[in-house]
Every structure is written in structure tokens, then in C-alpha cells.
Design an enzyme around this catalytic site. Structure first.
Site, PDB file in Angstrom:
ATOM      1  N   GLN A  58     -73.392  15.954 -24.887  1.00  0.00           N
ATOM      2  CA  GLN A  58     -72.738  15.529 -26.133  1.00  0.00           C
ATOM      3  C   GLN A  58     -73.698  15.488 -27.318  1.00  0.00           C
ATOM      4  OE1 GLN A  58     -71.609  11.630 -24.234  1.00  0.00           O
ATOM      5  NE2 GLN A  58     -71.917  10.827 -26.284  1.00  0.00           N
ATOM      6  N   HIS A 106     -71.705  -3.556 -26.060  1.00  0.00           N
ATOM      7  CA  HIS A 106     -71.424  -3.120 -24.677  1.00  0.00           C
ATOM      8  C   HIS A 106     -71.052  -4.317 -23.799  1.00  0.00           C
ATOM      9  CE1 HIS A 106     -74.472   0.027 -25.973  1.00  0.00           C
ATOM     10  NE2 HIS A 106     -73.446   0.780 -25.612  1.00  0.00           N
ATOM     11  N   VAL A 160     -67.882  -4.880 -32.446  1.00  0.00           N
ATOM     12  CA  VAL A 160     -68.681  -6.106 -32.616  1.00  0.00           C
ATOM     13  C   VAL A 160     -69.657  -5.850 -33.768  1.00  0.00           C
ATOM     14  CG1 VAL A 160     -70.274  -7.721 -31.520  1.00  0.00           C
ATOM     15  CG2 VAL A 160     -68.491  -6.610 -30.164  1.00  0.00           C
ATOM     16  N   MET A 212     -74.077   4.787 -22.610  1.00  0.00           N
ATOM     17  CA  MET A 212     -75.305   5.586 -22.562  1.00  0.00           C
ATOM     18  C   MET A 212     -76.508   4.646 -22.479  1.00  0.00           C
ATOM     19  SD  MET A 212     -74.691   9.074 -24.600  1.00  0.00           S
ATOM     20  CE  MET A 212     -75.008   8.497 -26.247  1.00  0.00           C
ATOM     21  N   GLY A 213     -76.263   3.402 -22.103  1.00  0.00           N
ATOM     22  CA  GLY A 213     -77.354   2.466 -21.910  1.00  0.00           C
ATOM     23  C   GLY A 213     -77.881   1.891 -23.208  1.00  0.00           C
ATOM     24  N   TYR A 214     -79.089   1.296 -23.121  1.00  0.00           N
ATOM     25  CA  TYR A 214     -79.690   0.536 -24.214  1.00  0.00           C
ATOM     26  C   TYR A 214     -78.654  -0.493 -24.692  1.00  0.00           C
ATOM     27  CZ  TYR A 214     -83.498  -0.234 -27.432  1.00  0.00           C
ATOM     28  OH  TYR A 214     -84.564  -0.788 -28.086  1.00  0.00           O
ATOM     29  N   GLY A 223     -65.037   1.173 -26.744  1.00  0.00           N
ATOM     30  CA  GLY A 223     -65.121   0.398 -27.987  1.00  0.00           C
ATOM     31  C   GLY A 223     -64.444   1.138 -29.136  1.00  0.00           C
ATOM     32  N   GLN A 224     -63.789   0.379 -29.996  1.00  0.00           N
ATOM     33  CA  GLN A 224     -63.142   0.942 -31.187  1.00  0.00           C
ATOM     34  C   GLN A 224     -64.177   1.512 -32.161  1.00  0.00           C
ATOM     35  OE1 GLN A 224     -60.083   1.667 -31.876  1.00  0.00           O
ATOM     36  NE2 GLN A 224     -60.490   2.261 -33.998  1.00  0.00           N
TER      37      GLN A 224
HETATM   38  O1  PAF Z   1     -69.665   5.918 -26.137  1.00  0.00           O
HETATM   39  C1  PAF Z   1     -70.632   6.325 -25.455  1.00  0.00           C
HETATM   40  O2  PAF Z   1     -71.633   5.645 -25.260  1.00  0.00           O
HETATM   41  C2  PAF Z   1     -70.575   7.722 -24.847  1.00  0.00           C
HETATM   42  O3  PAF Z   1     -70.015   8.635 -25.730  1.00  0.00           O
HETATM   43  C3  PAF Z   1     -69.872   7.754 -23.483  1.00  0.00           C
HETATM   44  C4  PAF Z   1     -68.420   7.384 -23.576  1.00  0.00           C
HETATM   45  C5  PAF Z   1     -70.584   6.808 -22.523  1.00  0.00           C
HETATM   46  C6  PAF Z   1     -69.964   9.160 -22.897  1.00  0.00           C
HETATM   47  O4  PAF Z   1     -71.287   9.557 -22.725  1.00  0.00           O
END
Ligand code: PAF
Length: 283
Positions: A61, A37, A176, A30-32, A147-148
Site C-alpha cells: 500500500q 488503535h 481519536v 500497521m503497528g506503532y 477507524g473513521q
Molecule cells: O489502516 C491501516 O493501518 C492499514 O491501512 C491497514 C488497514 C492495517 C492495512 O494495512
């Protein structure tokens, strides 16, 4: 590094890459972007010929009273960080293309979506499963990296991949953490300085659980009480839940059986900032 904004453009590029025999990895985000990431992007880099990072703050979501509007965004920064970490493409679609007028289709992974986070965030995993399925249809990956840190998301996506016969390998990368144990999260920027000082207690409580669950005869209910006391006695955190569950079915455990992988997870609110964290334990 190429930025693609249109769904058709992304599908066309993925088709071309597949025709060239390239193995494609997708890293949905979702960026940032933060170091967590970037670790996913580096893992994708190792697992495939081409890495696509998707950046989309998915409205489906977020609940009506959640932080969709104020969720931190920095697309330009994301493009340069993703590129430096080894991403070949950043897919940055518009909300109106992903969910156009008349959009009606959602993916619901039953039961697994309703427990833990799902109890506190009704509809959250329906939104996650839907966008992940759409991103799979758009980027056409061979591999997807998660990611876990979002343990339940991994369980839900894994089930969806199996149930909907997506021919995609999932790679799950360990969480992390900052030097003091706080799991990296885009939402950490909301913490005040004093909340930031308190928040590492979450990881300390998970390590306490790991130690206690290794002791013969340890009861999950006792471990949860100890974790809860540690958090409440040493921070202003308000606990939404602490869970000791089977890592695959997410069923709460009342006693510990050897050979099971256990997911110890929690959600704790510091003011208006809700943090989640977890640890996998195999006694
Ligand atoms: O983990 C996230 O950042 C979000 O839930 C995902 C998997 C990108 C779906 O919007």
C-alpha cells in the site's frame, strides 16, 4: 496474550476458536500503536469474545517514493500496548510469508480506489484491499474494526466485503484526537515542533465546513475555498485536496441535499509529512 507469527498458526488458532463457538474480532493495524488503535481494540473487546490485533506494515500500500522504509515500527511496544488494551492475540507475520516469491493476486475496488487519496497515492487502496482480504482469510473474524480517520479506506473495505461476500460485520470507530483537535496518527511523530503547532488547523477547517454546510444554500465550492484560505493563511501546510463528497459513493457534491451524509476530507503536507483528516456531516 499470545503472539502468533505464522499464517498457518493463526489460521489453526482461528479455526479452533470458531469450533469452540467464539466470536472473533480482528483489528488490522500497521503497528506503532497509539491511543487511536487502542480505542479500536477496546471496541473489538466489547463486540466479540476474542480479539486479534494484526501488526504488519504492508509494502503493497506504499508507493515507490513513500515512507515504507521509514514508517515507524515498535513491535515489542505494540505487543504490550495491545495486550493492555484487551487483545488476546497479536498476529505479527513476516513480509516474506505474506508476499512470498511469485505472489500475483491483488484486490482492486474500482472507482472508489481512484478518487481522493487514490489520485495522490495510485495503487494505495489496491494494497489495502489486498492485505485486508488476506488478513480476513487468515484470522477468519466475525467482526472487523476500523477507524473513521481513514474514511476512504472504510468505504473501500465496506465495498469489498459486500462485493466478495465476506461474512464479516464492520465496526467503524470515531477518530481519536489530541486536546487541540489533531487526529492521532502514527505519522504525527514526523512533525517538527512548529508543524505540530500548526497542524490542528486541519480540524478547525473541518469544523468550519461543518458549520457552513449547516447553513441553507451553502455551496461546497465556497466552503472548500474558505477551508483552503484558513489553512493557507495560518499554516505552512500545502493542500493536496479538500473534498466535499457523498460519504458512500465518494462523488464530489456541487450542492447540498438534505438527507445525504457528506464526507468532508482533506490531505495536507507539512514538509514531507502528509496528514489526512475528515468529518462526517449530515445537514
Ligand atoms: O489502516 C491501516 O493501518 C492499514 O491501512 C491497514 C488497514 C492495517 C492495512 O494495512
Amino acid at each position: 496474550m499470545e503472539v502468533i507469527r505464522s499464517i498457518g498458526g493463526m489460521q489453526h488458532t482461528s479455526d479452533r476458536l470458531r469450533c469452540e463457538g467464539k466470536r472473533i474480532a480482528v483489528v488490522p493495524t500497521m503497528g506503532y500503536l497509539h491511543e487511536g488503535h487502542l480505542t479500536l481494540i477496546r471496541a473489538a473487546r466489547k463486540a466479540a469474545d476474542v480479539v486479534i490485533t494484526t501488526v504488519f506494515v504492508n509494502p503493497a500500500q506504499f508507493g515507490p517514493h513513500e515512507d515504507f522504509e521509514r514508517y515507524p515500527r515498535n513491535p515489542e511496544g505494540d505487543i504490550s500496548l495491545a495486550s493492555n488494551a484487551g487483545s488476546d492475540f497479536v498476529f505479527l507475520p513476516d513480509r516474506s510469508d505474506v508476499y512470498p516469491e511469485g505472489y500475483r493476486t491483488y484486490v482492486n475496488v474500482e472507482t472508489l480506489s481512484e478518487v481522493l487519496e487514490g489520485k495522490f497515492r495510485p495503487g494505495h487502496f489496491r494494497g489495502v484491499a489486498t492485505i485486508v482480504a488476506k488478513l480476513f482469510a487468515i484470522t477468519k473474524p466475525h467482526v472487523a474494526v476500523f477507524g473513521q480517520k481513514d474514511a476512504q479506506q472504510v468505504v473501500v473495505v465496506r465495498r469489498m466485503v459486500q462485493d466478495l461476500n465476506f461474512d464479516i460485520e464492520l465496526i467503524v470507530v470515531p477518530t481519536v484526537r489530541e486536546a487541540d483537535g489533531l487526529a492521532l496518527s502514527s505519522r504525527n511523530v514526523y512533525l517538527s515542533p512548529s508543524q505540530r503547532t500548526e497542524a490542528p488547523v486541519l480540524y478547525r477547517s473541518l469544523l468550519l465546513a461543518e458549520r457552513r454546510l449547516a447553513e441553507p444554500g451553502a455551496l461546497p465550492s465556497d466552503v472548500i475555498k474558505e477551508m483552503s484560505s484558513l489553512i493557507s493563511n495560518t499554516s505552512s501546510g500545502v493542500i493536496d485536496y479538500i473534498s466535499v463528497a457523498d460519504a458512500n459513493t465518494l462523488e464530489e457534491l456541487h450542492r447540498i441535499e438534505k438527507g445525504r451524509t457528506i464526507l468532508v476530507s482533506l490531505a495536507v503536507r507539512f514538509g514531507t509529512t502528509r496528514l489526512i483528516d475528515n468529518i462526517l456531516v449530515s445537514p
